[in-house]
Design an enzyme around this catalytic site. Structure first.
Site, short mmCIF file in Angstrom:
data_model
loop_
_atom_site.label_atom_id
_atom_site.label_comp_id
_atom_site.label_asym_id
_atom_site.label_seq_id
_atom_site.Cartn_x
_atom_site.Cartn_y
_atom_site.Cartn_z
N SER A 149 -13.66 2.18 19.11
CA SER A 149 -12.66 2.31 17.65
C SER A 149 -11.26 2.82 18.15
O SER A 149 -11.05 3.78 18.61
CB SER A 149 -13.43 3.34 16.62
OG SER A 149 -12.61 3.51 15.45
N CYS A 191 -9.34 2.69 13.41
CA CYS A 191 -9.57 3.59 12.38
C CYS A 191 -8.37 4.48 12.25
O CYS A 191 -8.33 5.43 11.49
CB CYS A 191 -10.78 4.43 12.62
SG CYS A 191 -10.55 5.57 14.15
N ARG A 225 28.61 -19.07 -5.77
CA ARG A 225 27.64 -17.92 -5.70
C ARG A 225 27.08 -17.99 -4.14
O ARG A 225 27.13 -18.84 -3.61
CB ARG A 225 26.68 -18.27 -6.80
CG ARG A 225 27.08 -18.44 -8.12
CD ARG A 225 25.85 -19.00 -9.08
NE ARG A 225 26.53 -19.39 -10.14
CZ ARG A 225 26.03 -18.88 -11.31
NH1 ARG A 225 25.54 -17.56 -11.42
NH2 ARG A 225 26.58 -19.34 -12.49
N MET A 248 25.10 -9.44 -3.52
CA MET A 248 26.27 -10.25 -2.88
C MET A 248 27.30 -10.57 -4.09
O MET A 248 26.75 -10.25 -5.08
CB MET A 248 25.87 -11.21 -1.97
CG MET A 248 25.29 -10.69 -0.72
SD MET A 248 24.76 -12.09 0.46
CE MET A 248 23.41 -12.93 -0.53
N TYR A 267 -14.16 -4.73 12.47
CA TYR A 267 -13.81 -3.92 10.98
C TYR A 267 -12.48 -3.13 11.27
O TYR A 267 -12.02 -3.01 12.37
CB TYR A 267 -14.89 -3.03 10.83
CG TYR A 267 -15.09 -1.82 11.67
CD1 TYR A 267 -14.42 -0.75 11.39
CD2 TYR A 267 -15.99 -1.83 12.70
CE1 TYR A 267 -14.56 0.34 12.35
CE2 TYR A 267 -16.06 -0.88 13.80
CZ TYR A 267 -15.26 0.34 13.51
OH TYR A 267 -15.65 1.38 14.26
N ARG A 324 13.92 -19.38 -9.29
CA ARG A 324 13.59 -19.17 -8.17
C ARG A 324 12.07 -18.20 -8.54
O ARG A 324 11.78 -17.95 -9.77
CB ARG A 324 14.31 -17.67 -7.63
CG ARG A 324 14.64 -16.82 -8.37
CD ARG A 324 15.64 -15.64 -7.89
NE ARG A 324 16.28 -14.90 -8.97
CZ ARG A 324 17.11 -14.11 -9.02
NH1 ARG A 324 17.98 -14.32 -7.83
NH2 ARG A 324 17.72 -13.43 -9.95
N LYS A 331 18.86 -20.26 -3.48
CA LYS A 331 19.53 -20.93 -4.61
C LYS A 331 19.89 -22.20 -4.36
O LYS A 331 19.43 -23.03 -5.33
CB LYS A 331 20.68 -20.00 -5.02
CG LYS A 331 21.52 -20.34 -6.29
CD LYS A 331 22.47 -19.58 -6.53
CE LYS A 331 22.09 -18.36 -6.84
NZ LYS A 331 23.16 -16.95 -6.58
N GLY A 360 21.74 -9.12 -7.10
CA GLY A 360 22.76 -8.56 -7.25
C GLY A 360 23.53 -7.83 -6.17
O GLY A 360 24.39 -6.89 -6.14
N HIS A 370 0.46 15.91 9.17
CA HIS A 370 -1.14 16.48 8.49
C HIS A 370 -1.10 16.33 7.10
O HIS A 370 -1.96 15.86 6.46
CB HIS A 370 -1.06 18.07 9.07
CG HIS A 370 -2.09 18.63 8.41
ND1 HIS A 370 -2.17 19.33 7.31
CD2 HIS A 370 -3.52 18.76 8.59
CE1 HIS A 370 -3.59 19.92 6.97
NE2 HIS A 370 -4.21 19.62 7.72
C1 PEP Z 1 -6.16 8.26 15.64
O1 PEP Z 1 -5.51 9.02 16.44
O2 PEP Z 1 -5.65 7.11 15.29
C2 PEP Z 1 -7.32 8.72 14.74
C3 PEP Z 1 -7.80 8.12 13.70
O3 PEP Z 1 -7.51 10.13 14.90
P1 PEP Z 1 -6.79 11.33 14.23
O4 PEP Z 1 -5.66 10.62 13.32
O5 PEP Z 1 -7.68 12.27 13.71
O6 PEP Z 1 -6.08 12.04 15.28
#
Ligand code: PEP
Ligand code: MG
Length: 882
Positions: free
Chosen positions: A763, A831, A92, A103, A851, A336, A22, A101, A452
């Site tokens: 990976s 991954c 303020r 403070m 990647y 802002r 502000k 909102g 899971h």
């Molecule tokens: C990991 O462990 O990051 C992975 C990609 O394998 P998973 O999640 O299947 O164990």
């Protein structure tokens, strides 16, 4: 000497850290000649000093404050506490990052018996002056003296009732006088001292109160939620008052320069005639849409439009502006960058490029990649002000309604009968996969963002809320109790996987679409990024979805998901339970054509793009039924004694489950350890891959999971290579392939140089790498302690969501560096779930990975995040040449 107080004319927008959002924006507006009431800002440095001194204003701060007031008096020609021409100010908060909102604010400061009289004489409006005085008593009483605002409201209500009034405008000046004396008594009664009449004392106390409000509970919670450091402190802006409640030629309002909901270029906001700022917020009176100001006060409206244009061009972003009109004159009190939905952010960024305001790079940085997924999922429509029943972890976005069921089998059978269902479980296991597939959404009471249920649901783009601990699920009774309310099987729920909220009943939804604007922005992202973006997909349909979202390959195909198919589970179990090599090979031979077809479908959907297939990873007992359930079945069969064959079969299963049971399955017989002891499983998978690849001319990348020692990789590689040669010999078709490994335990990262000798690619499996680096169970940590760690700032963020750069990231860095030092052409990717998180993607860019790979629905966000990372990393390099 540190300077603590800055006049608006001494600041600029570059001083946000010191003056807060502000303060710095007010200074900037003064600089560009906008009508801003004069004032000054007490810096965040003063707030930090105040805290360090045990919540006391130092003499230096007090002196500077007094000097600033004197300067302000000079600028305005008014004096604080003066009985002829009194100065009134607003006080303020103004944090570095906007915390709307959270403070406190005090308006009309400087009011006392004398100045209220002076204001009445000066304006000829005694009623207005007294109304302003009582507002000040109420705000100051609440914010500074701790007398809750409801107490003032109750006194006012009582007074109105006595007089037979139904609304405030009916009160006369004399009535307000009476209310004021009641308010003063209320303050004295609750604080033990009379209301301070001295405006200088009022000011000091108010500045302190705003500093203290930085530490109030709601501000602290807001900061935690938005990752704002507690150490920043707030600034305090003191500004001479302009009165929007000075009759029908005055008013106050708020407006956005563009529609914050859809991004359309139009003034969007509202105002109230004859009102002060808090009236708009409090919702006591219904404000008018901003366009009607055009008729009510055409000149003011025209100058407001000019100001909004100027501000938007100056800041090169959509602005959220607060204004007050005092007797026909417009004043700007705040500007802002406006908060906006993802859809609006996208539209505004793209429009501003077309308008020539932003470059494409700037536009790419304007859209929050982590929020982008909101545009790709069904969501609850409109402004939903419903009260959620409970809140869990927003594990997989989207929204869904359906009837509650408590078992995967029932989810499946109800869905087959045409019902939309929500699967509710304490947690899910691979055994529940058919239920997850059948359900609209999944709700679990335990488990975190990489549990899971979360991983599977995200992979499927299915709504999921995990770790909803407020819900007490009784599987046997088929009930879920939240805060004493019991819901039973068949009751309808709506889940918002984007916020983690659980609602009772069915809510209206909006369908997602990848709009042309979205496509355009992603096109710019694609031509800007360096890293490739792949998807984690396990079947042809997901692979096709991934391609639709712009994936350039598959970075992780988890073959166990193929084993989980309900039609295949009996064969998989036969394979696991086989008591001879021959029997096992027979079962594997049955699985082979199924696996081959899976791979063919994936290769076909990917049309020549790279596909990384990971060999079987989880421990075998995950494919067997639950031990407790089996025990119950065996005992029941023993008691009834009328199905001896079934009993024998169940007993055999139970023995196998007991035999395979492990104390610590996550660190147990899984990953390549499984391939070491059961090479025939990996051999079958390799054969299926080569047959499929030969058929559709694909070039597979075969990935070995959970390697910790190079010798494991060598051994598994030998099995794969043997199969490659055999298939080639038998089919006469040559298949080009590569073999790589996941790096998902610390030892693999630390011995990356040795492992790289044997691998074509790495990976980083950062889910397991996080689990094994911290020693935190990825399935249990969140519910047990991790959430507390984040809430209490033991950890800055959840490392299963955002890559822990210092620890896990260090291992990624070592792995990447050491791997490349022996093999410069080694291909590197990530991954784990982090592959779809913007900050983690930025980290991958800094380590020059090739990647990132994430669930199909996160691919668009990852494309944008990779582009942002490339732009930012380039800028960082330019600032710090290596
Ligand atoms: C990991 O462990 O990051 C992975 C990609 O394998 P998973 O999640 O299947 O164990
Ligand atoms: Mg793993």
């Amino acid at each position: 000497m540190t300077k603590f107080v800055y006049a608006f004319s001494e600041g600029s927008r570059d001083m946000k850290k010191l003056l807060g959002g502000k303060g710095s924006n007010l200074a900037e507006m003064v600089k560009i000649g906008l009508p801003v009431p004069p004032g000054f800002t007490v810096s965040t440095e003063a707030c930090r000093t105040y805290d360090e001194q045990g919540q006391k204003l130092t003499e230096e701060i007090k002196t500077e404050l007094a000097e600033a007031v004197r300067r302000l008096e000079k600028d305005t020609g008014k004096r604080i506490g003066d009985t002829k021409s009194p100065l009134f100010v607003s006080v303020r908060s103004g944090a570095v990052f906007s915390m709307p909102g959270m403070m406190d604010t005090v308006l009309n400061l400087g009011m006392n018996d004398d100045t209220a009289r002076a204001l009445a004489e000066q304006t000829g409006e005694p009623r207005f002056a007294l109304d302003s005085y009582r507002r000040f008593l109420q705000m100051f009483g609440d914010v500074v003296l701790g007398v809750e605002t409801e107490r003032f409201e109750r006194e006012l209500e009582r007074f109105r009732a006595q007089r037979g009034y139904t609304s405030d405008p009916e009160l006369t000046a004399d009535d307000w006088k009476t209310v004021i004396s009641v308010y003063k008594k209320l303050i004295e009664h609750h604080t033990g001292s009379p209301f301070p009449q001295d405006p200088n004392v009022q000011l000091q106390l108010s500045v302190e109160a705003v500093f203290q409000s930085w530490n109030n509970e709601r501000a602290a919670v807001y900061r935690r939620m938005h990752g704002i450091p507690h150490s920043l402190g707030t600034a305090v802006t003191v500004q001479s008052m302009v009165f929007g409640n000075l009759g029908d030629t005055s008013g106050t309002g708020v407006a956005f320069t563009r529609n914050p909901s859809n991004g359309k270029k139009e003034l969007y906001g509202e105002y109230l005639i004859n009102a002060q700022g808090e009236d708009v917020v409090a919702g006591i009176r219904t404000p008018q849409p901003i366009r009607t100001l055009h008729e009510a006060m055409p000149d003011v409206y025209d100058s407001f439009v000019r100001v909004t244009d100027k501000l938007e061009h100056h800041y090169r972003d959509m602005q959220d502006i607060e204004f007050t009109i005092e007797d026909g004159t417009l004043y700007i009190l705040q500007t802002r960058n406006g908060k906006r939905t993802s859809q609006a952010a996208l539209q505004i960024a793209v429009d501003m490029v077309e308008e020539g305001v932003l470059t494409k790079e700037e536009a790419l940085l304007r859209v929050d990649a982590d929020q982008l997924h909101q545009l790709l999922h069904r969501r609850i429509s409109g402004d939903n002000n419903l009260q959620a029943l409970a809140k869990g972890l927003p594990a997989s976005p989207g929204a869904a309604s359906g009837r509650m069921v408590f078992s995967a089998d029932e989810a499946e059978s109800w869905a087959e009968a045409g019902e939309k269902v929500i699967l509710v479980r304490p947690e899910t296991t691979p055994d529940d996969i058919h239920g997850i597939i059948s359900a609209e959404a999944v709700l679990t009471t335990r488990g975190g963002m990489t549990s899971h249920a979360a991983v599977v649901a995200r992979g499927m783009g299915k709504t999921c809320i995990c770790g909803c601990e407020a819900a007490d699920v009784d599987i046997k009774a088929e009930t879920m109790t939240i805060d004493g309310t019991m819901l039973k099987k068949g009751d309808v729920l709506t889940l918002d996987g984007g916020t983690g909220e659980v609602f009772s009943g069915s809510l209206q939804m909006e369908e997602p679409e990848m709009s042309p604007t979205f496509q355009l922005l992603l096109g710019w992202a694609d031509s800007t990024r360096r890293m490739n973006v792949r998807a984690n997909a396990d079947n042809g349909a997901d692979a096709a979805k991934a391609v639709e979202f712009g994936a350039e390959g598959i970075g992780l195909c988890r073959t166990e998901h193929m084993f989980m198919d309900p039609a295949r589970i009996p064969v998989v179990r036969r394979m696991i339970l086989a008591d001879s090599k021959r029997k096992r090979e027979e079962a594997l031979a049955e699985l082979l054509p199924m696996q081959r077809q899976d791979f063919e479908e994936i290769f076909e959907a990917m049309e020549g793009r790279p596909v990384t297939i990971r060999l079987l990873d989880p421990p075998l007992h995950e494919f067997l039924p639950d031990k407790e359930e089996l025990l119950i079945e065996v005992t029941t069969l023993e008691l009834t004694g009328d199905a001896p064959e079934k009993l024998a079969e169940k007993k055999q299963l139970l023995d196998a489950v007991k035999h395979l049971e492990e104390a610590n399955p996550m660190l147990g017989h899984r990953g390549c350890r499984l391939g070491m002891t059961h090479p025939e499983i990996y051999a079958m998978q390799a054969e299926a891959i080569f047959l499929a690849a030969g058929q559709v001319h694909a070039k597979p990348e075969i990935m070995v999971p959970l390697v910790s020692h190079v010798n494991e990789l060598k051994a598994v590689k030998a099995v794969i290579e043997r199969e490659a040669e055999r298939v080639q010999r038998e089919t006469g078709v040559h298949v080009d392939y590569t073999i790589g490994t996941m790096i998902e335990v610390p030892r693999a990262a630390l011995t990356a140089a040795a492992i790289a000798e044997e691998a074509d690619f790495f990976s980083f499996g950062t889910n397991d790498l996080t689990q094994t680096t911290f020693g935190f169970s990825r399935d249990d940590a969140e519910g047990k302690f991790l959430r507390q760690y984040v809430d209490q700032e033991t950890l800055e963020y959840n490392p299963f969501v955002r890559l822990d750069e210092e620890g896990v990231g260090r291992l990624v860095e070592i792995g990447a560096h050491d791997g490349r030092s022996v093999k410069p052409e080694l291909k590197l990717g990530i991954c784990g779930e982090h592959g779809g998180n913007a900050k983690s993607i930025h980290f991958c860019e800094t380590k020059q990975l090739d990647y990132v790979s994430c669930s199909p629905f996160r691919v668009p966000a990852a494309r944008l995040a990779a582009a942002q990372a490339a732009i930012m990393h380039q800028a960082e390099k330019e600032v710090q040449p290596s």
